[in-house]
Design an enzyme around this catalytic site. Sequence first.
Site, PDB file in Angstrom:
ATOM      1  N   TYR A 125      36.920  37.575  43.778  1.00 21.50           N
ATOM      2  CA  TYR A 125      37.141  36.325  43.048  1.00 21.50           C
ATOM      3  C   TYR A 125      35.804  35.796  42.520  1.00 21.50           C
ATOM      4  O   TYR A 125      35.380  34.695  42.839  1.00 21.50           O
ATOM      5  CB  TYR A 125      37.803  35.323  43.984  1.00 21.50           C
ATOM      6  CG  TYR A 125      38.410  34.095  43.334  1.00 21.50           C
ATOM      7  CD1 TYR A 125      38.852  34.108  42.010  1.00 21.50           C
ATOM      8  CD2 TYR A 125      38.569  32.929  44.061  1.00 21.50           C
ATOM      9  CE1 TYR A 125      39.415  32.983  41.431  1.00 21.50           C
ATOM     10  CE2 TYR A 125      39.143  31.798  43.504  1.00 21.50           C
ATOM     11  CZ  TYR A 125      39.569  31.825  42.191  1.00 21.50           C
ATOM     12  OH  TYR A 125      40.128  30.704  41.622  1.00 21.50           O
ATOM     13  N   LEU A 160      24.875  40.540  55.967  1.00 17.49           N
ATOM     14  CA  LEU A 160      25.584  39.272  56.109  1.00 17.49           C
ATOM     15  C   LEU A 160      26.078  38.845  54.734  1.00 17.49           C
ATOM     16  O   LEU A 160      25.317  38.837  53.773  1.00 17.49           O
ATOM     17  CB  LEU A 160      24.658  38.196  56.679  1.00 17.49           C
ATOM     18  CG  LEU A 160      25.181  36.750  56.635  1.00 17.49           C
ATOM     19  CD1 LEU A 160      26.411  36.586  57.524  1.00 17.49           C
ATOM     20  CD2 LEU A 160      24.083  35.765  57.039  1.00 17.49           C
ATOM     21  N   ASP A 161      27.343  38.474  54.650  1.00 19.79           N
ATOM     22  CA  ASP A 161      27.929  37.956  53.413  1.00 19.79           C
ATOM     23  C   ASP A 161      28.313  36.494  53.655  1.00 19.79           C
ATOM     24  O   ASP A 161      29.266  36.200  54.384  1.00 19.79           O
ATOM     25  CB  ASP A 161      29.154  38.783  53.025  1.00 19.79           C
ATOM     26  CG  ASP A 161      29.709  38.404  51.651  1.00 19.79           C
ATOM     27  OD1 ASP A 161      29.283  37.381  51.101  1.00 19.79           O
ATOM     28  OD2 ASP A 161      30.581  39.145  51.148  1.00 19.79           O
ATOM     29  N   ILE A 162      27.558  35.574  53.056  1.00 11.78           N
ATOM     30  CA  ILE A 162      27.824  34.143  53.206  1.00 11.78           C
ATOM     31  C   ILE A 162      28.849  33.723  52.155  1.00 11.78           C
ATOM     32  O   ILE A 162      28.575  33.742  50.970  1.00 11.78           O
ATOM     33  CB  ILE A 162      26.532  33.318  53.032  1.00 11.78           C
ATOM     34  CG1 ILE A 162      25.477  33.742  54.053  1.00 11.78           C
ATOM     35  CG2 ILE A 162      26.831  31.825  53.174  1.00 11.78           C
ATOM     36  CD1 ILE A 162      24.127  33.056  53.847  1.00 11.78           C
ATOM     37  N   GLY A 167      36.874  39.636  51.854  1.00  7.56           N
ATOM     38  CA  GLY A 167      36.193  40.772  52.467  1.00  7.56           C
ATOM     39  C   GLY A 167      35.910  41.934  51.552  1.00  7.56           C
ATOM     40  O   GLY A 167      35.479  42.998  52.011  1.00  7.56           O
ATOM     41  N   SER A 187      37.813  29.605  54.725  1.00 14.58           N
ATOM     42  CA  SER A 187      39.239  29.764  54.444  1.00 14.58           C
ATOM     43  C   SER A 187      39.909  30.595  55.534  1.00 14.58           C
ATOM     44  O   SER A 187      39.567  31.755  55.750  1.00 14.58           O
ATOM     45  CB  SER A 187      39.444  30.442  53.089  1.00 14.58           C
ATOM     46  OG  SER A 187      40.774  30.912  52.956  1.00 14.58           O
ATOM     47  N   GLU A 189      42.985  31.722  55.506  1.00 19.51           N
ATOM     48  CA  GLU A 189      43.755  32.811  54.910  1.00 19.51           C
ATOM     49  C   GLU A 189      42.857  33.966  54.489  1.00 19.51           C
ATOM     50  O   GLU A 189      43.214  35.140  54.636  1.00 19.51           O
ATOM     51  CB  GLU A 189      44.556  32.286  53.709  1.00 19.51           C
ATOM     52  CG  GLU A 189      45.701  31.367  54.088  1.00 19.51           C
ATOM     53  CD  GLU A 189      46.690  32.018  55.025  1.00 19.51           C
ATOM     54  OE1 GLU A 189      47.111  33.159  54.752  1.00 19.51           O
ATOM     55  OE2 GLU A 189      47.032  31.401  56.056  1.00 19.51           O
ATOM     56  N   GLN A 190      41.682  33.670  53.961  1.00 19.67           N
ATOM     57  CA  GLN A 190      40.745  34.734  53.616  1.00 19.67           C
ATOM     58  C   GLN A 190      40.312  35.505  54.847  1.00 19.67           C
ATOM     59  O   GLN A 190      40.244  36.739  54.836  1.00 19.67           O
ATOM     60  CB  GLN A 190      39.524  34.142  52.908  1.00 19.67           C
ATOM     61  CG  GLN A 190      39.783  33.694  51.490  1.00 19.67           C
ATOM     62  CD  GLN A 190      38.526  33.198  50.807  1.00 19.67           C
ATOM     63  OE1 GLN A 190      37.579  32.759  51.454  1.00 19.67           O
ATOM     64  NE2 GLN A 190      38.495  33.262  49.485  1.00 19.67           N
ATOM     65  N   CYS A 342      37.622  27.319  31.955  1.00 23.02           N
ATOM     66  CA  CYS A 342      36.399  27.984  32.421  1.00 23.02           C
ATOM     67  C   CYS A 342      35.982  29.095  31.462  1.00 23.02           C
ATOM     68  O   CYS A 342      34.783  29.268  31.193  1.00 23.02           O
ATOM     69  CB  CYS A 342      36.603  28.529  33.828  1.00 23.02           C
ATOM     70  SG  CYS A 342      36.758  27.246  35.103  1.00 23.02           S
TER      71      CYS A 342
END
Length: 371
Positions: A125, A160-162, A167, A187, A189-190, A342
Amino acid sequence: MSSKFKSFITDLLRQADITVGGDRPWDIQVHDDRLYSRVMTQGSLGLGEAYMDGWWDAESVDQFLYHVLTADLPSKVRIDPALALLTIKAIVFNPQRARAREVGEKHYDIGNDLYQRMLDPRMIYSCGYWREADNLTDAQEAKLDLICRKIGLKEGQTVLDIGSGWGGFLKFAAERYGIKGVGVTVSREQMRYANDTRGNLPIETRLMDYMELDGKFDRIVSVGMFEHVGYKNYAPYFAKVRELLKDDGLFLLHTIGGALSRRSGDPWIEKYVFPNGMLPSPKQVTTAVEGKLIMEDWHNFGADYDKTLIAWLDNFDKAWPDLQEKYGERFGRMWRYYLQCCAAIFRARWIHLWQIVYSKDGVKGGYESIR
């Protein structure tokens, strides 16, 4: 007064080559004349809500808004109390910290079924990289691989993924580069989706605030999360990254940004899409990171976000017959407006997409920019 508003706005639109009742894709069809006073008194919030309420349409909303932006019409309608109120709140309070999980609950948790139908198979996303791609799946994989190459990923490294979303990046990096990884998200749900679909890969996603993290990592990435940090928190954010990064590590920040320094986001986007969101400026980023990290590379490919958003819109429109009963017609108009709004802003180059690579104290021998 309403007739004066109508005359004023009709004239403004004419300056942008937009005709009320015209037959071109960017011409506007007004179904309720109350639109004019709503826009004059409520600005961008009123324009977006009027679209949600069915007061106006355009065959191509993104083209309509692109014409509005390139003619700089927003600067000619200066009354926007909603924006003024948001700015005051941002100065007085710190909503990004006080309500850190709100965006997760109100945006990312609305339904994985929506995102699965709208996004690519990896559920990415954020902006794709269309340099050599001609479809959304390839553009997103190219973006993920670009990140991996920019930070020089090697087998066995810890990442590390901030703001790790569903995922997708960690799965890609583990599959293609053999890394071990941790992701954090606000989140629920994520987090569930990411952990349920990771298979046997050595990665995990945690539901937690990034400021609560500890440990040391070879590489850190943050993709599409910095827009939720808030200008008051940029310096602590970069200080936290430095604390978590190994001495020879690299950090890649992937974020939407604006050319001008602001303290809040757009009122309509804030209310309906990203609560407490705001876009950083180059000045805000460089001021906050000073003395904490060394900037090695700054890459702007914001024009690619236009293509990404239109691809998402196409997927959403194809899926809408199956989603309509659950989400409702007003949500459908809101979501289409969000994606097209956007797309128009990126197309007009009012906002940008940056990938910035940082080291802790400078790469010995120099960093080689990768495109």
